[in-house]
Write a protein that holds these residues in place. Structure first.
Motif, PDB file in Angstrom:
ATOM      1  N   ILE A 128      58.516  48.684  47.671  1.00  0.00           N
ATOM      2  CA  ILE A 128      58.700  49.151  46.264  1.00  0.00           C
ATOM      3  C   ILE A 128      57.842  50.137  45.788  1.00  0.00           C
ATOM      4  O   ILE A 128      56.352  50.015  45.726  1.00  0.00           O
ATOM      5  CB  ILE A 128      58.744  47.720  45.331  1.00  0.00           C
ATOM      6  N   ARG A 129      58.473  51.263  45.059  1.00  0.00           N
ATOM      7  CA  ARG A 129      57.499  52.261  44.468  1.00  0.00           C
ATOM      8  C   ARG A 129      57.576  51.861  43.052  1.00  0.00           C
ATOM      9  O   ARG A 129      58.727  51.685  42.426  1.00  0.00           O
ATOM     10  CB  ARG A 129      58.133  53.749  44.932  1.00  0.00           C
ATOM     11  N   MET A 130      56.554  51.835  42.248  1.00  0.00           N
ATOM     12  CA  MET A 130      56.494  51.542  41.034  1.00  0.00           C
ATOM     13  C   MET A 130      56.607  52.828  40.007  1.00  0.00           C
ATOM     14  O   MET A 130      56.187  53.990  40.720  1.00  0.00           O
ATOM     15  CB  MET A 130      55.134  50.866  40.762  1.00  0.00           C
ATOM     16  N   VAL A 131      56.900  52.626  38.812  1.00  0.00           N
ATOM     17  CA  VAL A 131      56.981  53.768  37.847  1.00  0.00           C
ATOM     18  C   VAL A 131      55.740  54.403  37.754  1.00  0.00           C
ATOM     19  O   VAL A 131      54.792  53.556  37.360  1.00  0.00           O
ATOM     20  CB  VAL A 131      57.802  53.333  36.762  1.00  0.00           C
ATOM     21  N   GLN A 132      55.855  55.401  37.522  1.00  0.00           N
ATOM     22  CA  GLN A 132      54.553  56.316  37.245  1.00  0.00           C
ATOM     23  C   GLN A 132      53.875  55.860  36.197  1.00  0.00           C
ATOM     24  O   GLN A 132      54.590  55.747  34.867  1.00  0.00           O
ATOM     25  CB  GLN A 132      54.675  58.026  37.172  1.00  0.00           C
ATOM     26  N   LEU A 133      52.415  55.423  35.862  1.00  0.00           N
ATOM     27  CA  LEU A 133      51.896  55.234  34.925  1.00  0.00           C
ATOM     28  C   LEU A 133      51.740  56.118  33.797  1.00  0.00           C
ATOM     29  O   LEU A 133      51.529  57.360  33.992  1.00  0.00           O
ATOM     30  CB  LEU A 133      50.365  54.642  35.243  1.00  0.00           C
ATOM     31  N   ARG A 134      51.943  55.730  32.401  1.00  0.00           N
ATOM     32  CA  ARG A 134      51.930  56.711  31.230  1.00  0.00           C
ATOM     33  C   ARG A 134      50.217  57.114  30.894  1.00  0.00           C
ATOM     34  O   ARG A 134      49.371  56.346  31.602  1.00  0.00           O
ATOM     35  CB  ARG A 134      52.574  56.082  30.041  1.00  0.00           C
ATOM     36  N   VAL A 135      50.252  57.975  30.518  1.00  0.00           N
ATOM     37  CA  VAL A 135      48.778  58.713  30.062  1.00  0.00           C
ATOM     38  C   VAL A 135      48.305  57.772  28.798  1.00  0.00           C
ATOM     39  O   VAL A 135      49.178  57.560  27.945  1.00  0.00           O
ATOM     40  CB  VAL A 135      48.854  59.943  29.711  1.00  0.00           C
ATOM     41  N   VAL A 136      47.012  57.223  29.023  1.00  0.00           N
ATOM     42  CA  VAL A 136      46.432  56.479  28.080  1.00  0.00           C
ATOM     43  C   VAL A 136      45.425  57.321  27.173  1.00  0.00           C
ATOM     44  O   VAL A 136      44.576  57.778  27.620  1.00  0.00           O
ATOM     45  CB  VAL A 136      45.933  55.198  28.625  1.00  0.00           C
ATOM     46  N   ASN A 162      46.740  48.829  48.330  1.00  0.00           N
ATOM     47  CA  ASN A 162      47.117  50.031  48.461  1.00  0.00           C
ATOM     48  C   ASN A 162      47.473  50.222  50.016  1.00  0.00           C
ATOM     49  O   ASN A 162      48.414  50.983  50.655  1.00  0.00           O
ATOM     50  CB  ASN A 162      46.139  51.012  48.103  1.00  0.00           C
ATOM     51  N   LYS A 163      46.390  49.664  50.707  1.00  0.00           N
ATOM     52  CA  LYS A 163      46.322  50.070  52.500  1.00  0.00           C
ATOM     53  C   LYS A 163      47.591  49.358  52.875  1.00  0.00           C
ATOM     54  O   LYS A 163      48.213  49.617  53.828  1.00  0.00           O
ATOM     55  CB  LYS A 163      44.937  49.369  52.798  1.00  0.00           C
ATOM     56  N   VAL A 164      47.730  47.847  52.510  1.00  0.00           N
ATOM     57  CA  VAL A 164      48.696  47.254  52.982  1.00  0.00           C
ATOM     58  C   VAL A 164      50.214  47.863  52.755  1.00  0.00           C
ATOM     59  O   VAL A 164      51.050  47.945  53.497  1.00  0.00           O
ATOM     60  CB  VAL A 164      48.776  45.762  52.690  1.00  0.00           C
ATOM     61  N   GLY A 165      50.184  48.410  51.484  1.00  0.00           N
ATOM     62  CA  GLY A 165      51.454  48.990  51.334  1.00  0.00           C
ATOM     63  C   GLY A 165      51.602  50.295  51.940  1.00  0.00           C
ATOM     64  O   GLY A 165      52.902  50.735  52.301  1.00  0.00           O
ATOM     65  N   GLN A 166      50.639  51.102  52.526  1.00  0.00           N
ATOM     66  CA  GLN A 166      50.896  52.351  53.020  1.00  0.00           C
ATOM     67  C   GLN A 166      51.234  51.824  54.419  1.00  0.00           C
ATOM     68  O   GLN A 166      51.423  52.981  55.371  1.00  0.00           O
ATOM     69  CB  GLN A 166      49.754  53.275  52.812  1.00  0.00           C
ATOM     70  N   GLU A 167      51.211  50.802  54.890  1.00  0.00           N
ATOM     71  CA  GLU A 167      51.463  50.298  56.529  1.00  0.00           C
ATOM     72  C   GLU A 167      52.863  50.669  56.427  1.00  0.00           C
ATOM     73  O   GLU A 167      53.324  50.987  57.672  1.00  0.00           O
ATOM     74  CB  GLU A 167      51.063  48.993  56.804  1.00  0.00           C
ATOM     75  N   VAL A 168      53.859  50.319  55.611  1.00  0.00           N
ATOM     76  CA  VAL A 168      55.067  50.447  55.846  1.00  0.00           C
ATOM     77  C   VAL A 168      55.735  51.769  54.757  1.00  0.00           C
ATOM     78  O   VAL A 168      56.711  52.248  55.310  1.00  0.00           O
ATOM     79  CB  VAL A 168      55.925  49.001  55.072  1.00  0.00           C
ATOM     80  N   ASP A 169      54.848  52.258  54.108  1.00  0.00           N
ATOM     81  CA  ASP A 169      55.383  53.737  53.561  1.00  0.00           C
ATOM     82  C   ASP A 169      54.268  54.502  53.297  1.00  0.00           C
ATOM     83  O   ASP A 169      53.470  54.154  52.221  1.00  0.00           O
ATOM     84  CB  ASP A 169      55.932  53.299  52.287  1.00  0.00           C
ATOM     85  N   PRO A 170      53.823  55.210  54.401  1.00  0.00           N
ATOM     86  CA  PRO A 170      52.321  56.071  54.110  1.00  0.00           C
ATOM     87  C   PRO A 170      52.255  57.000  52.734  1.00  0.00           C
ATOM     88  O   PRO A 170      51.339  57.313  52.380  1.00  0.00           O
ATOM     89  CB  PRO A 170      52.306  57.045  55.127  1.00  0.00           C
ATOM     90  N   HIS A 171      53.404  57.161  51.939  1.00  0.00           N
ATOM     91  CA  HIS A 171      53.408  57.836  50.738  1.00  0.00           C
ATOM     92  C   HIS A 171      53.551  57.252  49.535  1.00  0.00           C
ATOM     93  O   HIS A 171      53.686  57.697  48.541  1.00  0.00           O
ATOM     94  CB  HIS A 171      54.734  59.090  51.024  1.00  0.00           C
ATOM     95  N   ASN A 172      53.460  55.747  49.673  1.00  0.00           N
ATOM     96  CA  ASN A 172      53.233  54.900  48.478  1.00  0.00           C
ATOM     97  C   ASN A 172      51.976  54.694  48.128  1.00  0.00           C
ATOM     98  O   ASN A 172      51.418  53.974  48.623  1.00  0.00           O
ATOM     99  CB  ASN A 172      54.320  53.676  48.647  1.00  0.00           C
ATOM    100  N   PHE A 173      51.627  55.148  46.837  1.00  0.00           N
ATOM    101  CA  PHE A 173      50.232  55.097  46.472  1.00  0.00           C
ATOM    102  C   PHE A 173      50.289  53.931  45.314  1.00  0.00           C
ATOM    103  O   PHE A 173      50.792  54.154  44.259  1.00  0.00           O
ATOM    104  CB  PHE A 173      49.871  56.358  45.996  1.00  0.00           C
ATOM    105  N   LEU A 174      49.734  52.820  45.738  1.00  0.00           N
ATOM    106  CA  LEU A 174      49.734  51.512  44.865  1.00  0.00           C
ATOM    107  C   LEU A 174      48.125  51.389  44.164  1.00  0.00           C
ATOM    108  O   LEU A 174      48.087  50.695  43.219  1.00  0.00           O
ATOM    109  CB  LEU A 174      50.006  50.408  45.569  1.00  0.00           C
ATOM    110  N   LEU A 175      47.127  52.438  44.456  1.00  0.00           N
ATOM    111  CA  LEU A 175      45.715  52.133  44.182  1.00  0.00           C
ATOM    112  C   LEU A 175      45.657  51.787  42.598  1.00  0.00           C
ATOM    113  O   LEU A 175      45.219  50.688  41.877  1.00  0.00           O
ATOM    114  CB  LEU A 175      44.905  52.977  44.517  1.00  0.00           C
ATOM    115  N   MET A 176      46.362  52.821  41.842  1.00  0.00           N
ATOM    116  CA  MET A 176      46.061  52.791  40.379  1.00  0.00           C
ATOM    117  C   MET A 176      46.956  51.787  39.598  1.00  0.00           C
ATOM    118  O   MET A 176      46.601  50.892  38.631  1.00  0.00           O
ATOM    119  CB  MET A 176      46.565  54.035  39.761  1.00  0.00           C
ATOM    120  N   HIS A 177      47.933  51.518  40.347  1.00  0.00           N
ATOM    121  CA  HIS A 177      48.856  50.409  39.743  1.00  0.00           C
ATOM    122  C   HIS A 177      48.118  49.088  40.049  1.00  0.00           C
ATOM    123  O   HIS A 177      48.112  48.005  39.313  1.00  0.00           O
ATOM    124  CB  HIS A 177      50.211  50.061  40.431  1.00  0.00           C
TER     125      HIS A 177
END
Length: 376
Positions: free
Chosen positions: A197-205, A337-352
């Motif tokens: 699952i790719r999450m929606v881009q976070l808004r600017v705070v 983030n690392k576990v997510g990139q095991e199945v999708d290397p272009h899915n960046f979950l760190l900030m989420h």
């Protein structure tokens, strides 16, 4: 000959007991984990060395007048060192991800389930021979599930100081083992499609939001849970130093010099409680087992909460970020983030994942406040 006998009786060789040798070996093991394996070296190294010093026969480190005695009494028994650590952690924390996606606060809250479940487990363990945890001791053990070392030390120093060494070592050891403990749980509770699952881009705070947020958090704490205000208050002050932009010197000092100095003394103070008479017993084994269960249940609860939220939320949440709700900033977020990139290397979950990660810090402090208010 009498002089030689007196000299011999004052040597370590004549006074060592096997229990002290075992604890010195434990201290060396912590040094190995810190230096060679690089598991939480900033704390495990001084804790390990403190354990060695505390078990030197006739060293006097833990006796009135000894260095470790005063470090513990002044900084840990008083609760000052954990609060100063929280001040530094607040200055290092960016609440932007949490503000941008407030739903992740629920993930941080859910991950605290492990704390309260372990509290019941510690009480139930008293049914076995050799265990006799009081309710205060059970609460101190349970807080390990928050994966927040300073919070665990703060609560334990107030409720069960005799268990401080075992609880602190368990808390920081499991924090260091996040990359090993969490991934199997995360994979077992999610399927490949969920991990993609790719999450929606976070808004600017905005800067205004970041300045107002710690004040709002502190205000809510004062109104509803004053017992947690020492931890939350110092955390929010540190964050305000960071976000206000008008006290860069203070922010820099808190993030670097202050937190480094306190970390040294905190580690030595915790290590001073790893003396053989306090650590080598059946209760310590129970603490280590319960701490592992608390951490595992907290991880699982965060992931399952994310899956539950996906049943009602329009914008899907990758369940992997729920595991970051156990705190352990920022390592738990990196693992998500690392576990997510095991199945999708272009899915960046760190900030989420940083959203539930910093929410977990607040959640563990709130849980500690609740336990302190009920049991003090």
């Amino acid at each position: 000959m009498d002089g030689l006998l007196i000299l011999w009786q004052d040597t370590g060789l004549a006074n060592f007991q096997w229990q002290q040798l075992v604890m010195i070996a434990v201290g060396c093991l912590l040094l190995y984990l810190a230096i060679v394996r690089q598991f939480e070296p900033l704390l495990l190294l001084p804790i390990g060395f403190g354990a060695i010093l505390a078990n030197i026969p006739n060293g006097g480190f833990n006796e009135p007048g000894g260095l470790l005695y005063y470090i513990y009494e002044v900084g840990i028994a008083s609760g000052v060192f954990p609060l100063l650590i929280f001040l530094g952690v607040g200055a290092l924390t960016d609440f932007g991800a949490l503000i941008a996606n407030p739903k992740t606060l629920l993930l941080g809250a859910a991950a605290q389930f492990g704390i309260f479940a372990t509290l019941l487990g510690a009480v139930a363990l008293n049914e076995l021979p050799g265990f006799a945890f009081t309710l205060k001791e059970a609460a101190s053990i349970a807080i390990i599930g928050g994966a927040d070392g300073p919070t665990a030390i703060f609560l334990t120093s107030r409720l069960a100081p005799d268990l401080l060494g075992a609880i602190a070592v368990a808390a920081y050891s499991y924090m260091a083992l996040v990359p090993i403990i969490q991934p199997p749980i995360m994979r077992a509770l999610t399927n490949v499609e969920e991990r993609k699952i790719r999450m929606v881009q976070l808004r600017v705070v905005s800067k205004r939001e970041k300045i107002l947020f710690p004040m709002l958090v502190l205000g809510l704490c004062v109104l509803f849970l004053p017992a947690a205000s020492p931890l939350i208050g110092m955390f929010c002050l540190g964050n305000l130093f960071r976000e206000s932009g008008v006290v860069e010197r203070l922010s820099h000092t808190v993030q670097n010099e202050l937190i480094n100095i306190v970390t040294i003394f905190l580690g030595l103070g915790v290590g001073s409680k790893l003396s053989a008479d306090k650590f080598l017993n059946l209760q310590t084994l129970g603490i280590l087992v319960l701490g592992a269960l608390a951490f595992a249940m907290g991880t699982a609860a965060g992931v399952l909460m994310a899956k539950l939220m996906n049943c009602v939320c329009q914008d899907k949440i990758n369940p992997l970020i729920g595991s970051a709700g156990v705190s352990a900033v920022p390592m738990a977020a990196r693992v998500s983030n690392k576990v997510g990139q095991e199945v999708d290397p272009h899915n960046f979950l760190l900030m989420h994942a940083m959203g539930p990660n910093v929410a977990g810090v607040l959640g563990s402090a709130v849980a500690a406040g609740v336990l302190l208010a009920l049991l003090k």
